[in-house]
Design an enzyme around this catalytic site. Structure first.
Site, mmCIF file in Angstrom:
data_model
loop_
_atom_site.group_PDB
_atom_site.id
_atom_site.type_symbol
_atom_site.label_atom_id
_atom_site.label_comp_id
_atom_site.label_asym_id
_atom_site.label_seq_id
_atom_site.Cartn_x
_atom_site.Cartn_y
_atom_site.Cartn_z
ATOM 1 N N LYS A 159 -19.648 16.227 11.250
ATOM 2 C CA LYS A 159 -19.652 14.758 11.271
ATOM 3 C C LYS A 159 -19.526 14.181 9.854
ATOM 4 O O LYS A 159 -18.667 13.342 9.590
ATOM 5 C CB LYS A 159 -20.967 14.268 11.910
ATOM 6 C CG LYS A 159 -21.227 12.800 11.751
ATOM 7 C CD LYS A 159 -22.527 12.382 12.398
ATOM 8 C CE LYS A 159 -23.733 12.480 11.523
ATOM 9 N NZ LYS A 159 -23.896 11.437 10.500
ATOM 10 N N ASN A 160 -20.373 14.655 8.959
ATOM 11 C CA ASN A 160 -20.409 14.028 7.628
ATOM 12 C C ASN A 160 -19.160 14.311 6.799
ATOM 13 O O ASN A 160 -18.872 13.577 5.860
ATOM 14 C CB ASN A 160 -21.664 14.459 6.866
ATOM 15 C CG ASN A 160 -22.912 13.798 7.428
ATOM 16 O OD1 ASN A 160 -22.820 12.931 8.304
ATOM 17 N ND2 ASN A 160 -24.077 14.203 6.951
ATOM 18 N N CYS A 213 -32.656 1.431 7.328
ATOM 19 C CA CYS A 213 -32.330 2.333 8.426
ATOM 20 C C CYS A 213 -33.631 2.801 9.053
ATOM 21 O O CYS A 213 -34.708 2.429 8.607
ATOM 22 C CB CYS A 213 -31.450 3.485 7.970
ATOM 23 S SG CYS A 213 -32.329 4.897 7.376
ATOM 24 N N ARG A 256 -32.478 2.340 2.290
ATOM 25 C CA ARG A 256 -31.413 3.235 1.807
ATOM 26 C C ARG A 256 -30.427 2.361 1.032
ATOM 27 O O ARG A 256 -29.446 1.882 1.593
ATOM 28 C CB ARG A 256 -30.733 3.960 2.969
ATOM 29 C CG ARG A 256 -31.593 5.061 3.540
ATOM 30 C CD ARG A 256 -30.947 5.714 4.723
ATOM 31 N NE ARG A 256 -29.848 6.592 4.373
ATOM 32 C CZ ARG A 256 -29.108 7.218 5.288
ATOM 33 N NH1 ARG A 256 -29.351 7.039 6.567
ATOM 34 N NH2 ARG A 256 -28.129 8.015 4.927
ATOM 35 N N ASP A 261 -31.361 16.817 6.220
ATOM 36 C CA ASP A 261 -30.932 16.687 7.619
ATOM 37 C C ASP A 261 -31.445 17.830 8.508
ATOM 38 O O ASP A 261 -31.207 17.823 9.719
ATOM 39 C CB ASP A 261 -29.392 16.619 7.699
ATOM 40 C CG ASP A 261 -28.865 15.251 7.270
ATOM 41 O OD1 ASP A 261 -29.677 14.328 7.087
ATOM 42 O OD2 ASP A 261 -27.629 15.115 7.121
ATOM 43 N N ARG A 302 -24.602 10.512 18.449
ATOM 44 C CA ARG A 302 -23.924 10.144 17.199
ATOM 45 C C ARG A 302 -23.445 11.392 16.466
ATOM 46 O O ARG A 302 -22.408 11.348 15.808
ATOM 47 C CB ARG A 302 -24.887 9.394 16.272
ATOM 48 C CG ARG A 302 -25.234 8.012 16.714
ATOM 49 C CD ARG A 302 -26.051 7.328 15.659
ATOM 50 N NE ARG A 302 -25.348 7.394 14.376
ATOM 51 C CZ ARG A 302 -25.867 7.065 13.214
ATOM 52 N NH1 ARG A 302 -27.101 6.631 13.144
ATOM 53 N NH2 ARG A 302 -25.162 7.158 12.109
HETATM 54 C C1 UD1 Z 1 -25.620 11.389 3.393
HETATM 55 C C2 UD1 Z 1 -25.503 11.912 4.797
HETATM 56 C C3 UD1 Z 1 -26.887 12.013 5.463
HETATM 57 C C4 UD1 Z 1 -27.827 12.839 4.567
HETATM 58 C C5 UD1 Z 1 -27.825 12.324 3.141
HETATM 59 C C6 UD1 Z 1 -28.598 13.222 2.191
HETATM 60 C C7 UD1 Z 1 -23.327 11.137 5.511
HETATM 61 C C8 UD1 Z 1 -22.546 10.219 6.383
HETATM 62 N N1 UD1 Z 1 -24.656 11.010 5.582
HETATM 63 O O1 UD1 Z 1 -26.169 10.075 3.466
HETATM 64 O O2 UD1 Z 1 -26.733 12.645 6.724
HETATM 65 O O3 UD1 Z 1 -29.134 12.763 5.073
HETATM 66 O O4 UD1 Z 1 -26.471 12.245 2.627
HETATM 67 O O5 UD1 Z 1 -28.079 14.514 2.204
HETATM 68 O O6 UD1 Z 1 -22.771 11.978 4.830
HETATM 69 N N2 UD1 Z 1 -29.408 6.392 -3.135
HETATM 70 C C9 UD1 Z 1 -29.660 5.288 -3.936
HETATM 71 N N3 UD1 Z 1 -28.653 4.380 -4.119
HETATM 72 C C10 UD1 Z 1 -27.415 4.528 -3.557
HETATM 73 C C11 UD1 Z 1 -27.167 5.656 -2.749
HETATM 74 C C12 UD1 Z 1 -28.188 6.572 -2.561
HETATM 75 O O7 UD1 Z 1 -30.753 5.126 -4.465
HETATM 76 O O8 UD1 Z 1 -26.544 3.674 -3.765
HETATM 77 C C13 UD1 Z 1 -30.475 7.380 -2.900
HETATM 78 C C14 UD1 Z 1 -30.925 7.421 -1.423
HETATM 79 O O9 UD1 Z 1 -31.870 6.418 -1.150
HETATM 80 C C15 UD1 Z 1 -31.469 8.815 -1.311
HETATM 81 C C16 UD1 Z 1 -30.551 9.614 -2.245
HETATM 82 O O10 UD1 Z 1 -29.939 8.670 -3.105
HETATM 83 O O11 UD1 Z 1 -32.786 8.865 -1.794
HETATM 84 C C17 UD1 Z 1 -29.479 10.413 -1.547
HETATM 85 O O12 UD1 Z 1 -28.833 9.601 -0.591
HETATM 86 P P1 UD1 Z 1 -27.286 9.792 -0.265
HETATM 87 O O13 UD1 Z 1 -26.876 11.175 -0.662
HETATM 88 O O14 UD1 Z 1 -26.534 8.664 -0.834
HETATM 89 O O15 UD1 Z 1 -27.264 9.672 1.312
HETATM 90 P P2 UD1 Z 1 -26.080 9.121 2.206
HETATM 91 O O16 UD1 Z 1 -24.783 9.324 1.528
HETATM 92 O O17 UD1 Z 1 -26.434 7.759 2.683
#
Ligand code: UD1
Length: 420
Positions: free
Chosen positions: A22-23, A116, A121, A304, A396
């Site tokens: 999915k990701n 979320c 997030r 995850d 999902r």
């Molecule tokens: C992706 C995955 C999700 C997984 C997560 C962590 C997809 C669609 N989803 O989510 O399944 O659980 O990676 O492996 O691929 N952060 C910030 N600011 C930002 C972005 C992130 O502070 O702008 C922080 C987040 O709050 C979190 C960390 O960075 O603590 C990692 O999050 P991130 O890797 O960005 O997660 P997603 O890409 O949303």
């Protein structure tokens, strides 16, 4: 509305085939915005998130069709540069259209995702990164309004590696003028697949699979064909299903190398793991050992898989400590597991599991995708009947989970219900 009705007890034995990730696919699909023409994506899983991303691309004017496991995307015409709230609220990964729209069309209007199920997030890394590439960004009425004449290469460094921000900025930088460096980039296999996909399209990217990506912008890209990599989280979930029920399961179509952290923890818990090319066989021990886990960015133990690990540790004899270092409050499954008779206490980002192997069936509620998976796993060993409500969360990200589990001998049924 559907629910799962599970009669716990049977050991799972046999084979299951793992679907596309999915990701990975949720990043490849918006990447098609970057070049006009016809793309083919094989090994496409039948998931609700894939349908949501397809709808979003269709709203923007792209043609999307799925035949079997082959997804075709025609990006020749794009006439709307917007991700509306209605789509983004269903799926945060919708924000992935921001980078490609800005890079190719110089404008994007993308709804802010908001919170979320497991807390805040933020998307500040995405926004700050786009600004560094020269985009003008305003937040108006809950939308990110982004504009740029032509993006320009820049140095971007994340405080912490973010999967989504790395993917988004990579897609923006490939058509920017000049060179971009992304420091402290995410190294997840799904990001590596996106980078390889963009390279195949004609992008110039170095450092794939490392913390430092360098991208030299090109003027145009071309459409390509690819196959989505196998889902390492689905595979991990099914290995835990084998382990928790005391069975022996073989998973086909895996990339075992993407799963080292999970495989090593399963071995510490007493499981025997055998790997042959793309298949993994797990044989459960008679008694599972408690094993502490701290989630980390790849190649660490994935957040995850945290919820599924807590379910597994409920079966182990003894106490284990599970720390989520990626998200602060991703424990919505814990009170539901406790309703099944588990003994799990949480404080901040730490869960302490006092495993005793005994769970009793009850009605429980899914709150998010991986939480739902952990409740199903617990239901597989609970005495009597467990009903897992709100299974739209599981749809999902898991393709036909009940059919794959049935094939392994689980007694699980999808039932339509008025209950919510
Ligand atoms: C992706 C995955 C999700 C997984 C997560 C962590 C997809 C669609 N989803 O989510 O399944 O659980 O990676 O492996 O691929 N952060 C910030 N600011 C930002 C972005 C992130 O502070 O702008 C922080 C987040 O709050 C979190 C960390 O960075 O603590 C990692 O999050 P991130 O890797 O960005 O997660 P997603 O890409 O949303």
């Amino acid at each position: 509305m559907d629910k799962f009705v599970i009669h716990g007890g049977p050991k799972l034995n046999g084979q299951a085939t793992i679907s596309g990730a999915k990701n990975a696919l949720l990043a490849l699909m918006p990447a098609t915005i970057l070049a006009p023409g016809k793309f083919t994506l094989d090994n496409t899983p039948d998931l609700r998130d894939v349908k949501t991303m397809s709808q979003l691309l269709e709203i923007m004017g792209l043609g999307v069709s799925l035949t079997g496991k082959r997804l075709r995307i025609d990006s020749s015409t794009i006439n709307k540069f917007e991700a509306p709230y209605e789509q983004v609220k269903k799926m945060r990964a919708s924000i992935y259209v921001l980078g490609p729209l800005l890079a190719r069309y110089g404008e994007a209007r993308v709804s802010l995702p908001g919170g979320c199920a497991w807390g805040p997030r933020p998307v500040n890394f995405h926004i700050e990164g786009m600004k560094k590439l020269g985009a003008e960004i305003n937040i108006e009425h809950g939308y990110i309004i982004a504009k740029a004449n032509k993006l320009k290469g820049a140095r971007i460094s994340f405080d912490t590696p973010s999967v989504g921000a790395t993917g988004n900025l990579l897609m923006a930088a490939v058509l920017a003028k000049g060179e971009t460096f992304i420091e402290n980039a995410a190294m997840e296999p799904e990001i590596n697949q996106l980078a390889q996909f963009l390279k195949k399209m004609g992008a110039k990217i170095n450092g794939i699979g490392t913390k430092r990506l360098s991208i030299e912008g090109v003027d145009e890209l071309k459409p390509v064909n690819a196959a989505t990599i196998p889902d390492r989280i689905e595979a991990g979930t099914f290995l835990v299903a084998g382990a928790i029920t005391g069975g022996t399961v073989t998973l086909k179509n895996c990339i075992p190398d993407h799963m080292n952290a999970v495989l090593s923890k399963l071995e510490q818990a007493g499981c025997t793991i055998n790997i042959e090319h793309s298949s993994i066989t797990l044989k459960a021990p008679s008694t599972l050992e408690p094993v502490d886990v701290t989630t980390d960015v790849y190649p660490g133990f994935p957040t995850d898989m945290q919820a599924q690990w807590i379910a597994l540790m409920c079966k182990a004899k003894g106490t284990s400590v599970i720390t989520d270092s990626i998200f602060v409050d991703r424990f919505k499954h814990v009170p539901e597991l406790n309703r099944l008779g588990a003994h799990v206490e949480t404080e901040d980002n730490i869960a302490v599991v006092r495993g005793n192997g005994k769970l009793k069936g009850a009605k429980v509620m899914s709150t998010d995708l991986r939480a739902s998976a952990s409740l199903i796993l617990a239901g597989l060993i609970a005495d009597g009947t467990t009903e897992v409500l709100r299974v739209y969360h599981i749809d999902r990200g898991y393709e036909s989970i009940e059919k794959k589990l049935q094939q392994l001998g689980a007694q699980i049924e999808r039932v339509q219900t008025e209950e919510f």
